[in-house]
Write an enzyme that holds these catalytic residues in place. Structure first.
Site, short mmCIF file in Angstrom:
data_model
loop_
_atom_site.label_atom_id
_atom_site.label_comp_id
_atom_site.label_asym_id
_atom_site.label_seq_id
_atom_site.Cartn_x
_atom_site.Cartn_y
_atom_site.Cartn_z
N ARG A 161 0.87 -1.27 -0.13
CA ARG A 161 -0.06 -0.07 -0.03
C ARG A 161 0.78 1.22 -0.12
NH1 ARG A 161 -4.02 -1.36 4.93
NH2 ARG A 161 -3.23 0.86 5.25
N ARG A 172 2.03 8.30 9.90
CA ARG A 172 0.71 7.71 10.46
C ARG A 172 0.75 7.29 12.12
NH1 ARG A 172 -0.28 2.27 7.04
NH2 ARG A 172 -2.16 1.98 7.60
P1 AMP Z 1 -6.48 0.95 7.79
O1 AMP Z 1 -6.58 -0.34 6.63
O2 AMP Z 1 -7.28 0.58 8.86
O3 AMP Z 1 -4.98 1.06 8.16
O4 AMP Z 1 -6.82 2.11 7.16
C1 AMP Z 1 -6.12 3.01 6.07
C2 AMP Z 1 -6.28 4.40 6.16
O5 AMP Z 1 -7.76 4.58 5.89
C3 AMP Z 1 -5.85 5.13 7.24
O6 AMP Z 1 -4.51 5.38 7.35
C4 AMP Z 1 -6.69 6.35 7.33
O7 AMP Z 1 -6.33 7.30 6.32
C5 AMP Z 1 -8.23 5.97 6.76
N1 AMP Z 1 -9.03 5.38 7.95
C6 AMP Z 1 -9.35 3.96 8.28
N2 AMP Z 1 -10.08 3.96 9.34
C7 AMP Z 1 -10.23 5.33 9.66
C8 AMP Z 1 -10.67 5.92 10.82
N3 AMP Z 1 -11.59 5.36 11.75
N4 AMP Z 1 -10.60 7.38 11.11
C9 AMP Z 1 -10.10 7.87 10.11
N5 AMP Z 1 -9.16 7.28 8.99
C10 AMP Z 1 -9.56 6.25 8.73
#
Ligand code: AMP
Length: 230
Positions: A161, A172
């Protein structure tokens, strides 16, 4: 309605544990990261808006994220409950979830923190690859696919990713760990926080989560040594 929140920093293993738990409890996983990636792939207005934040390794604003989550919770397959992976990520999101569940006469039954130290998180995430079709996770050192570059489960291509590059990972971490602490405090204050050691092998983490949920009285979770576990 069994609402279980899986908490942990990016790379703590929530994405690996959530489907194991879903199979055990018989309720779906709702991962906001997956919902956002689907919206980006489909080119929806919400996806286009979210993409700017995701590619920069930043959290998507609460208003957009809460809207996405509530739309998903309104679908019938969420009636019996859900496992939330990657939501809530801020105190505002946690409070919005509480309000939405209270309106349905429900609440978060347990918030399980998969606890992993920061330096281990960066090591894990910088080697992470996921499959294009379903987001199944692999790791170049810790969990390799049988054939390089191909998903064992669905045969789709593996990719890294954009937000799993080392510089983006650190960005992050900084933003997300601060917010995660607020969310942990939210559930600690509510009395629903439970912590498991995320440094253990995958199967041991899964059984520790199960034990915690059984102790919290969540139906479907097998208490250690129970007939359901055998
Ligand atoms: P993840 O797959 O959970 O690591 O999410 C990937 C990206 O989606 C994160 O780095 C955020 O940019 C966005 N994202 C996912 N869940 C959230 C959340 N609960 N609040 C804000 N951004 C989110």
């Amino acid at each position: 309605m069994n609402v279980v929140v899986l908490l942990g920093a990016p790379g703590a293993g929530k994405g690996t544990q959530a489907p194991l738990l879903a199979a055990c409890l018989g309720i779906p996983v709702v991962a906001t990261g997956d919902l956002f990636r689907a919206a980006v792939r489909d080119g929806t207005p919400l996806g286009l808006e979210a993409r700017r934040f995701m590619d920069a390794g930043r959290l998507v604003p609460d208003e957009i994220t809460v809207q996405l989550l509530l739309e998903r919770l309104a679908r019938p397959d969420a009636d019996a409950g859900v496992i939330l992976d990657g939501f809530p990520r801020t105190a505002v999101q946690a409070a919005a979830l509480d309000v939405a569940l209270t309106e349905r006469g429900a609440k978060v039954c347990a918030a399980v923190l998969v606890d992993v130290p920061g330096e281990e998180l960066v090591r894990r995430m910088s080697g992470r690859w996921i499959c294009r079709a379903n987001g199944h996770p692999y790791h170049e050192a810790l969990s390799q696919p049988r054939t390089a570059g191909i998903c064992d489960l669905d045969g789709s291509e593996l990719y890294q990713r954009a937000d799993d590059q080392p510089d983006t990972i650190r960005a992050r971490m900084d933003q997300q760990l601060g917010a995660l602490r607020e969310v942990i405090d939210h559930y600690r204050a509510a009395g629903s926080l439970r912590t498991v050691d995320g440094l253990q092998p995958i199967v041991a983490v899964a059984s520790a989560i199960n034990e915690q949920l059984a102790a919290a009285g969540i139906c479907g979770a097998a208490a250690p040594g129970s007939a359901a576990e055998a």
